[in-house]
Design a protein around this motif. Structure first.
Motif, PDB file in Angstrom:
ATOM      1  N   GLY A  99       0.667  -1.330   0.041  1.00 41.89           N
ATOM      2  CA  GLY A  99       0.006  -0.070   0.101  1.00 41.89           C
ATOM      3  C   GLY A  99       0.928   1.270  -0.005  1.00 41.89           C
ATOM      4  O   GLY A  99       0.278   2.337   0.391  1.00 41.89           O
ATOM      5  N   TYR A 100       2.127   1.156  -0.172  1.00 37.60           N
ATOM      6  CA  TYR A 100       3.098   2.369  -0.401  1.00 37.60           C
ATOM      7  C   TYR A 100       3.606   2.472  -1.629  1.00 37.60           C
ATOM      8  O   TYR A 100       3.902   1.622  -2.146  1.00 37.60           O
ATOM      9  CB  TYR A 100       4.079   2.106   0.755  1.00 37.60           C
ATOM     10  N   PRO A 101       3.558   3.611  -2.135  1.00 36.10           N
ATOM     11  CA  PRO A 101       3.221   5.087  -1.349  1.00 36.10           C
ATOM     12  C   PRO A 101       1.889   5.385  -1.580  1.00 36.10           C
ATOM     13  O   PRO A 101       1.410   6.255  -0.818  1.00 36.10           O
ATOM     14  CB  PRO A 101       4.281   6.110  -2.365  1.00 36.10           C
ATOM     15  N   GLU A 102       1.156   4.667  -2.402  1.00 36.78           N
ATOM     16  CA  GLU A 102      -0.264   4.911  -2.282  1.00 36.78           C
ATOM     17  C   GLU A 102      -0.992   3.654  -2.537  1.00 36.78           C
ATOM     18  O   GLU A 102      -0.144   2.804  -3.017  1.00 36.78           O
ATOM     19  CB  GLU A 102      -0.682   6.245  -3.431  1.00 36.78           C
ATOM     20  N   GLN A 103      -2.266   3.487  -2.353  1.00 41.10           N
ATOM     21  CA  GLN A 103      -3.028   2.306  -2.509  1.00 41.10           C
ATOM     22  C   GLN A 103      -2.977   1.651  -3.865  1.00 41.10           C
ATOM     23  O   GLN A 103      -2.861   0.634  -4.281  1.00 41.10           O
ATOM     24  CB  GLN A 103      -4.612   2.258  -1.920  1.00 41.10           C
ATOM     25  N   VAL A 104      -3.199   2.636  -5.030  1.00 41.72           N
ATOM     26  CA  VAL A 104      -3.130   2.183  -6.384  1.00 41.72           C
ATOM     27  C   VAL A 104      -2.597   3.212  -7.408  1.00 41.72           C
ATOM     28  O   VAL A 104      -2.765   4.410  -6.872  1.00 41.72           O
ATOM     29  CB  VAL A 104      -4.597   1.595  -6.629  1.00 41.72           C
ATOM     30  N   VAL A 105      -1.821   2.757  -8.426  1.00 36.00           N
ATOM     31  CA  VAL A 105      -1.406   3.863  -9.245  1.00 36.00           C
ATOM     32  C   VAL A 105      -1.939   3.363 -10.556  1.00 36.00           C
ATOM     33  O   VAL A 105      -2.159   2.321 -10.979  1.00 36.00           O
ATOM     34  CB  VAL A 105       0.084   3.555  -9.478  1.00 36.00           C
ATOM     35  N   ARG A 106      -2.530   4.551 -10.932  1.00 35.51           N
ATOM     36  CA  ARG A 106      -3.442   4.394 -12.417  1.00 35.51           C
ATOM     37  C   ARG A 106      -2.849   4.990 -13.451  1.00 35.51           C
ATOM     38  O   ARG A 106      -2.642   6.373 -13.336  1.00 35.51           O
ATOM     39  CB  ARG A 106      -5.078   4.808 -11.893  1.00 35.51           C
ATOM     40  N   ILE A 107      -2.918   4.544 -14.780  1.00 37.21           N
ATOM     41  CA  ILE A 107      -2.403   5.167 -15.904  1.00 37.21           C
ATOM     42  C   ILE A 107      -3.628   5.115 -16.916  1.00 37.21           C
ATOM     43  O   ILE A 107      -4.115   3.786 -17.468  1.00 37.21           O
ATOM     44  CB  ILE A 107      -1.111   4.261 -16.633  1.00 37.21           C
ATOM     45  N   GLU A 108      -4.167   6.146 -17.390  1.00 36.52           N
ATOM     46  CA  GLU A 108      -5.163   6.178 -18.424  1.00 36.52           C
ATOM     47  C   GLU A 108      -4.651   5.879 -19.815  1.00 36.52           C
ATOM     48  O   GLU A 108      -3.711   6.442 -20.162  1.00 36.52           O
ATOM     49  CB  GLU A 108      -6.068   7.425 -18.306  1.00 36.52           C
ATOM     50  N   LEU A 109      -5.098   4.806 -20.401  1.00 37.23           N
ATOM     51  CA  LEU A 109      -4.580   4.320 -21.493  1.00 37.23           C
ATOM     52  C   LEU A 109      -4.561   5.394 -22.560  1.00 37.23           C
ATOM     53  O   LEU A 109      -3.565   5.506 -23.563  1.00 37.23           O
ATOM     54  CB  LEU A 109      -5.284   2.738 -22.056  1.00 37.23           C
ATOM     55  N   HIS A 110      -5.652   6.278 -22.621  1.00 36.43           N
ATOM     56  CA  HIS A 110      -5.533   7.109 -23.915  1.00 36.43           C
ATOM     57  C   HIS A 110      -4.476   8.194 -23.766  1.00 36.43           C
ATOM     58  O   HIS A 110      -4.306   9.024 -24.502  1.00 36.43           O
ATOM     59  CB  HIS A 110      -7.047   7.943 -23.771  1.00 36.43           C
ATOM     60  N   ARG A 111      -3.829   8.650 -22.370  1.00 42.80           N
ATOM     61  CA  ARG A 111      -3.030   9.499 -22.338  1.00 42.80           C
ATOM     62  C   ARG A 111      -1.635   8.797 -22.707  1.00 42.80           C
ATOM     63  O   ARG A 111      -0.507   9.550 -22.564  1.00 42.80           O
ATOM     64  CB  ARG A 111      -2.739   9.786 -20.673  1.00 42.80           C
ATOM     65  N   VAL A 112      -1.582   7.418 -22.910  1.00 42.49           N
ATOM     66  CA  VAL A 112      -0.100   6.802 -22.960  1.00 42.49           C
ATOM     67  C   VAL A 112       0.333   7.299 -24.485  1.00 42.49           C
ATOM     68  O   VAL A 112      -0.200   7.155 -25.462  1.00 42.49           O
ATOM     69  CB  VAL A 112      -0.145   5.160 -23.127  1.00 42.49           C
ATOM     70  N   LYS A 113       1.650   7.637 -24.347  1.00 42.24           N
ATOM     71  CA  LYS A 113       2.248   8.184 -25.775  1.00 42.24           C
ATOM     72  C   LYS A 113       3.218   7.108 -26.419  1.00 42.24           C
ATOM     73  O   LYS A 113       3.306   6.777 -27.452  1.00 42.24           O
ATOM     74  CB  LYS A 113       3.182   9.572 -25.311  1.00 42.24           C
ATOM     75  N   ARG A 114       4.062   6.565 -25.457  1.00 36.99           N
ATOM     76  CA  ARG A 114       5.138   5.646 -25.861  1.00 36.99           C
ATOM     77  C   ARG A 114       5.014   4.524 -24.637  1.00 36.99           C
ATOM     78  O   ARG A 114       5.001   4.645 -23.767  1.00 36.99           O
ATOM     79  CB  ARG A 114       6.321   6.284 -25.905  1.00 36.99           C
ATOM     80  N   ILE A 115       5.640   3.403 -25.421  1.00 33.93           N
ATOM     81  CA  ILE A 115       6.144   2.361 -24.202  1.00 33.93           C
ATOM     82  C   ILE A 115       7.109   1.751 -25.012  1.00 33.93           C
ATOM     83  O   ILE A 115       7.586   1.462 -26.102  1.00 33.93           O
ATOM     84  CB  ILE A 115       4.924   1.434 -24.369  1.00 33.93           C
ATOM     85  N   TYR A 116       8.042   1.232 -23.890  1.00 34.67           N
ATOM     86  CA  TYR A 116       9.293   0.646 -24.185  1.00 34.67           C
ATOM     87  C   TYR A 116       9.540  -0.614 -23.422  1.00 34.67           C
ATOM     88  O   TYR A 116       8.976  -0.790 -22.079  1.00 34.67           O
ATOM     89  CB  TYR A 116      10.707   1.379 -23.824  1.00 34.67           C
ATOM     90  N   LYS A 117       9.925  -1.744 -24.059  1.00 32.10           N
ATOM     91  CA  LYS A 117      10.268  -3.067 -23.630  1.00 32.10           C
ATOM     92  C   LYS A 117      11.623  -2.750 -22.797  1.00 32.10           C
ATOM     93  O   LYS A 117      12.489  -1.914 -23.313  1.00 32.10           O
ATOM     94  CB  LYS A 117      10.229  -4.090 -24.361  1.00 32.10           C
ATOM     95  N   CYS A 177       3.473   8.829 -20.520  1.00 35.75           N
ATOM     96  CA  CYS A 177       2.227   9.673 -20.818  1.00 35.75           C
ATOM     97  C   CYS A 177       2.728  11.012 -21.305  1.00 35.75           C
ATOM     98  O   CYS A 177       1.800  11.851 -21.845  1.00 35.75           O
ATOM     99  CB  CYS A 177       1.403   9.577 -19.788  1.00 35.75           C
ATOM    100  N   THR A 178       4.000  11.441 -21.578  1.00 35.32           N
ATOM    101  CA  THR A 178       4.464  12.691 -22.052  1.00 35.32           C
ATOM    102  C   THR A 178       5.685  12.307 -23.140  1.00 35.32           C
ATOM    103  O   THR A 178       5.982  11.212 -23.313  1.00 35.32           O
ATOM    104  CB  THR A 178       4.903  13.670 -20.728  1.00 35.32           C
ATOM    105  N   GLU A 179       5.862  13.489 -24.016  1.00 39.40           N
ATOM    106  CA  GLU A 179       7.054  13.271 -24.787  1.00 39.40           C
ATOM    107  C   GLU A 179       8.447  13.396 -24.016  1.00 39.40           C
ATOM    108  O   GLU A 179       9.455  13.531 -24.832  1.00 39.40           O
ATOM    109  CB  GLU A 179       6.663  14.347 -26.146  1.00 39.40           C
ATOM    110  N   ASN A 180       8.431  13.674 -22.832  1.00 37.33           N
ATOM    111  CA  ASN A 180       9.553  13.742 -22.279  1.00 37.33           C
ATOM    112  C   ASN A 180      10.287  12.523 -21.981  1.00 37.33           C
ATOM    113  O   ASN A 180       9.876  11.415 -21.251  1.00 37.33           O
ATOM    114  CB  ASN A 180       9.500  14.394 -20.742  1.00 37.33           C
ATOM    115  N   ASP A 181      11.520  12.305 -22.901  1.00 40.33           N
ATOM    116  CA  ASP A 181      12.173  10.943 -22.707  1.00 40.33           C
ATOM    117  C   ASP A 181      12.849  10.826 -21.326  1.00 40.33           C
ATOM    118  O   ASP A 181      13.206   9.479 -21.190  1.00 40.33           O
ATOM    119  CB  ASP A 181      13.242  10.838 -23.876  1.00 40.33           C
ATOM    120  N   PHE A 182      12.839  11.493 -20.410  1.00 38.24           N
ATOM    121  CA  PHE A 182      13.627  11.536 -19.324  1.00 38.24           C
ATOM    122  C   PHE A 182      12.689  11.209 -18.102  1.00 38.24           C
ATOM    123  O   PHE A 182      13.295  10.598 -16.984  1.00 38.24           O
ATOM    124  CB  PHE A 182      14.339  12.880 -18.738  1.00 38.24           C
TER     125      PHE A 182
END
Length: 892
Positions: free
Chosen positions: A218-236, A250-255
């Motif tokens: 339950g740390y640092p919060e009970q659940v982390v949520r990512i809305e799929l429509h906000r996802v910009k890029r994914i990396y294996k 979810c942003t164009e920030n590579d960092f």
């Protein structure tokens, strides 16, 4: 530094950074810590954290220190039973007693500082607010204590992993955490959320709307949520050398990613990846190292952006300090008061790894390398590791440094005190080969300043460690970053960055090429290790000492296209001989300053079809549609000879080596060889069944293109032709096409040929194997002209449809298309900037990086039909349908 900027939990002093490396936080309980001072008992309320290798007590009062008790240092863990006056009643657990031989005191008075260690036997008493849980907690602690006391590291890890998997198996994702009751779950599995130096186990659930992670503790919060429509890029991601990671942006920030997950099974990682990938319209899997390379070459990506993309593709992440993004040292001058970016000595040699920059040190390393048994390596430490990253970032990430170094800072004299001293040590130190991190080229100078007033120790000279000492040429920390950014994007770095990429991400990273480049790193492979203890030790070594990036390129990386045409100035002279024209040098002028030097007008002079110039630059030859070859003298600035070979048009001409002969192609299907010394036709090659449109010459081989839909390769000895001997023409090869071939061009090395046909198709051929590599239909009408870029990576074509098309040679993909305002007939280019001649007679300068026309220059009164440029890009000759040949001056 992005991981430091995340939202912090202001009320809690506890963080996962208080754990040891590779340790898990399981659960917490509210307790009262009972202390006795001068026979007075005191209760301190707080939270007791049960971790896989330690017990941590976080008091509610911030003035009290956090206590960390390593389980391996515990001598006794037992239940304190409540005494009952009635002997017939069962005793009840009242508290928890822990006898240990040392304890760590952390954040005393709520100050981030090195941990204080109290040694000696000491008993700690904790009373739970929910007494019924006491016995269960003691049993858990005893089990974890047994694991921590096992002799073999592999056995310890296996026992802790079994405990973790048991906890995960007894729980599942709580679907009451769904944001929307209508969400449809797709899959659920176990994973760990990765943050710098720590991981947090829990459950992953993905629905048709969101990606969820629910930490087990339950740390640092009970659940982390990512809305799929906000996802910009994914990396294996490769985590611990295994294909288990997945990072979501979810942003164009590579960092700065939104979540980094490490799965226990590769199949779970892949299933989740492909589910998100199908949800996205344009996901990151479509961007490869090759596609980014093409964008960078053409100037669509800055050097900084390109390096960040390569780091991402090579599994480097701001969430994994063992694979933190790596950037090169760029500047080598940290003593001057002014930074001269026009001086090459200002910059580091990017063709060599840091360890090879100092010749004396390199000799010592090579001597040791030669005497080393297999597997040999030159450098025992990597150019990037968690220690090196935090060496640079300690002023903004002190808790990470304390976590990595077991509660201590480094010796004050060994800390990041001076940029100049650090560079010097990287050049001279026996074991220091570190490169830089992206923060040196960012906009936040915090890592160079001690804004938190941390007590980082005192140096031998008595001074305390404060802000980083900057070079004399930097006014302040912000100025240092700005000049570092400018240096990274400078002309010198742009021309040499590919050499460093070869070392870190490319073909010189491994194998014989790495050895030849003095780039021999240790490449651990824990997958081949069977012994559990050795495997754990190897993974610990990776975590502590870092690892090389995933190899992205196995062939030499091409150089960036740097415009050679951008640096040309106007000259008032009209009498300078061609052989005295100066090469181009850098300035801020462009083809807007192209100046007409001489214009030749001849009556009844039809369209010019070809231009050739002697190596001595004393004579210029042109072919035209009246079947004549004309020779112009630079000395007299006029026509010197005019020769007719046929009653049909001549289509092109070229100069053979030694300047003894000109070769002309004709619409009568023949090729004519003209002897300059003897002033007559020397030989004729009857080679095709229709008009010959264009020719190329390379290493005694003549390439002829024809409207009979073929390109033929002929063996011709230029020495025989130069000596006025009859030549024995031998047909070596024939490239067949589906339409008439209108133009051809060889790459600079002569290994590739491109042909353009009347139906708008460009074909790329291997001249050694005679194989067709690619066929690209790129124009809706016939192709007028084609040419390779100087590095042979790209092909430019112009066609009847008024388009300019750029083709990638390796993939055969059309990567750029520019619609001109009129039909372009011929061109010269440097791989980036194009000088083309149009149907109206104007010359056009086009920047392919921006796909914009820079300028138009009035020239001919009819279509420009032929163009020639010398190798120095200092002179251009054009011919047109207006009976004129114009000499253009590009002297700088």
């Amino acid at each position: 530094m992005a991981f430091i900027k995340r939202k912090e939990r202001s009320k809690e002093r506890f963080s996962l950074l208080l754990l040891d490396l590779e340790e898990y936080y399981f659960e917490q309980h509210t307790v009262h810590h009972v202390t006795t001072i001068s026979d007075k008992k005191r209760k301190i309320r707080g939270s007791l954290k049960i971790c896989s290798k330690s017990i941590i007590f976080e008091p509610e009062e911030h003035v009290e220190p956090i206590l960390k008790i390593p389980l391996r240092d515990c001598k006794k863990i037992e239940v304190i039973e409540e005494k009952d006056q009635n002997p017939f009643n069962e005793s009840k657990p009242a508290g928890l007693s822990i006898l240990c031989k040392q304890v760590y005191l952390i954040k005393e008075c709520n100050v981030v500082a090195p941990y204080r260690v109290e040694r000696g036997d000491r008993t700690f008493l904790f009373y739970l607010e929910i007494l019924s849980k006491t016995e269960d907690i003691v049993q858990t602690l005893l089990q974890l204590h047994r694991a921590s006391c096992l002799d073999k590291l592999g056995d310890q890890t296996a026992m802790i992993a079994a405990n973790l998997q048991s906890r995960l198996a007894r729980t599942s994702f709580d679907k009451n955490c769904f944001q929307n009751v209508a969400e449809i779950p797709h899959m659920e599995c176990e994973a760990e959320m990765v943050t710098p130096l720590v991981t947090n186990p829990g459950h992953v659930c993905i629905t048709d709307q969101s990606l969820y992670f629910q930490p087990l503790n339950g740390y640092p919060e009970q659940v982390v949520r990512i809305e799929l429509h906000r996802v910009k890029r994914i990396y294996k991601r490769r985590h611990g050398l295994r294909p288990l990671g997945l990072e979501v942006f979810c942003t164009e920030n590579d960092f700065c990613s939104d979540i980094y997950l490490k799965f226990y099974q590769t199949s779970d990682r892949n299933d989740l990846y492909y589910y998100i990938a199908t949800f996205l319209e344009n996901h990151m899997a479509e961007h490869t190292a090759e596609s980014y390379m093409l964008q960078w070459q053409r100037g669509h990506l800055s050097n900084y952006q390109y390096l960040m993309h390569l780091n991402n593709l090579a599994d480097r992440s701001g969430n994994d300090l063992s694979q933190y993004p790596v950037f090169p040292w760029i500047i080598a001058d940290y003593s001057s008061t002014e930074l001269d970016m026009m001086n090459p000595t200002t910059f580091r040699d990017l063709s060599k790894p840091v360890g090879a920059l100092n010749k004396e040190r390199l000799e010592r390393l090579l001597s040791r390398y030669r005497d080393m048994p297999e597997p040999r390596f030159m450098y025992g430490s990597h150019y990037s590791s968690p220690g090196y990253v935090l060496f640079y970032l300690v002023r903004v990430a002190p808790e990470h440094m304390l976590c990595l170094q077991n509660g201590r800072y480094d010796n004050a004299d060994r800390m990041f005190n001076s940029i100049g001293e650090t560079w010097k040590n990287c050049l001279e130190g026996a074991t220091d080969f570190k490169e830089l991190i992206p923060d040196f080229f960012g906009n936040d100078p915090s890592f160079l300043l001690n804004r938190q007033n941390l007590d980082l120790g005192k140096r031998q000279d008595g001074s305390s460690v404060q802000d980083v000492d900057l070079p004399p040429w930097a006014a302040d920390a912000s100025d240092f970053l700005q000049k570092s950014q400018k240096a990274l994007e400078s002309q010198y770095v742009s021309e040499h960055l590919h050499e460093w990429i070869d070392l870190v991400f490319g073909f010189k990273q491994r194998g014989s090429e790495a050895v030849a480049a003095q780039n021999g790193m240790r490449h651990p492979d824990h997958l081949s290790i069977e012994d559990p203890d050795q495997k754990i030790a190897m993974l610990t070594q990776i975590l502590e000492f870092g690892q090389t990036p995933t190899q992205l390129f196995t062939t030499p990386h091409p150089q960036r296209i740097t415009p050679r045409f951008q640096s040309i100035s106007r000259t008032p002279s009209v009498n300078t001989p061609l052989n005295e024209l100066s090469p181009v040098s850098t300035s801020e002028d462009s083809f807007e300053d192209l100046t007409e030097e001489m214009r030749i007008v001849t009556e009844n002079f039809p369209a010019v079809t070809g231009i050739a110039v002697t190596r001595s630059a004393s004579s210029v030859f042109t072919t035209s549609q009246d079947s004549t070859l004309k020779m112009f003298s630079r000395e007299s600035n006029g026509l010197q000879r005019s020769m007719s070979f046929s009653n049909m048009a001549l289509s092109s001409c070229l100069m053979l080596p030694e300047d003894k002969a000109v070769v002309c192609s004709s619409w009568d299907n023949n090729v004519y060889f003209y002897s300059i010394p003897f002033g007559r036709r020397q030989d004729t090659l009857m080679g095709h069944d229709d008009a010959i449109s264009k020719m190329c010459w390379r290493d005694n081989q003549l390439y002829t293109a024809s409207w009979d839909s073929t390109v033929k390769v002929w063996q011709c000895d230029s020495a025989d032709i130069a000596n006025n001997k009859r030549c024995q023409f031998q047909l070596l090869a024939e490239f067949e096409h589906e339409a008439g071939v209108n133009t051809i061009s060889l790459n600079p090395a002569g290994t590739l040929l491109v042909s353009g046909t009347k139906d708008g198709t460009a074909s790329i051929w291997d001249t050694s194997s005679l194989a067709q590599l690619h066929q690209v239909h790129c124009h809706s009408g016939k192709i007028h002209d084609v040419a390779f870029s100087p590095d042979s990576r790209h092909i430019l074509s112009v066609g009847e449809d008024s388009c300019l098309k750029v083709i990638d040679v390796q993939t055969g993909m059309m990567i750029s298309s520019v619609q001109a305002d009129e039909e372009q007939r011929c061109f010269c280019w440097d791989g980036n900037t194009v000088l083309s001649g149009g149907q109206s007679g104007h010359l056009q300068v086009l920047d392919l990086m921006s796909n914009k026309v820079i300028t138009r220059i009035p020239g001919h009164s009819g279509a420009v039909t032929a163009m020639w440029m010398n190798e120095q890009c200092s002179t251009v000759i054009t011919g047109g349908e207006d009976k004129q040949v114009i000499f253009w001056k590009l002297d700088c």
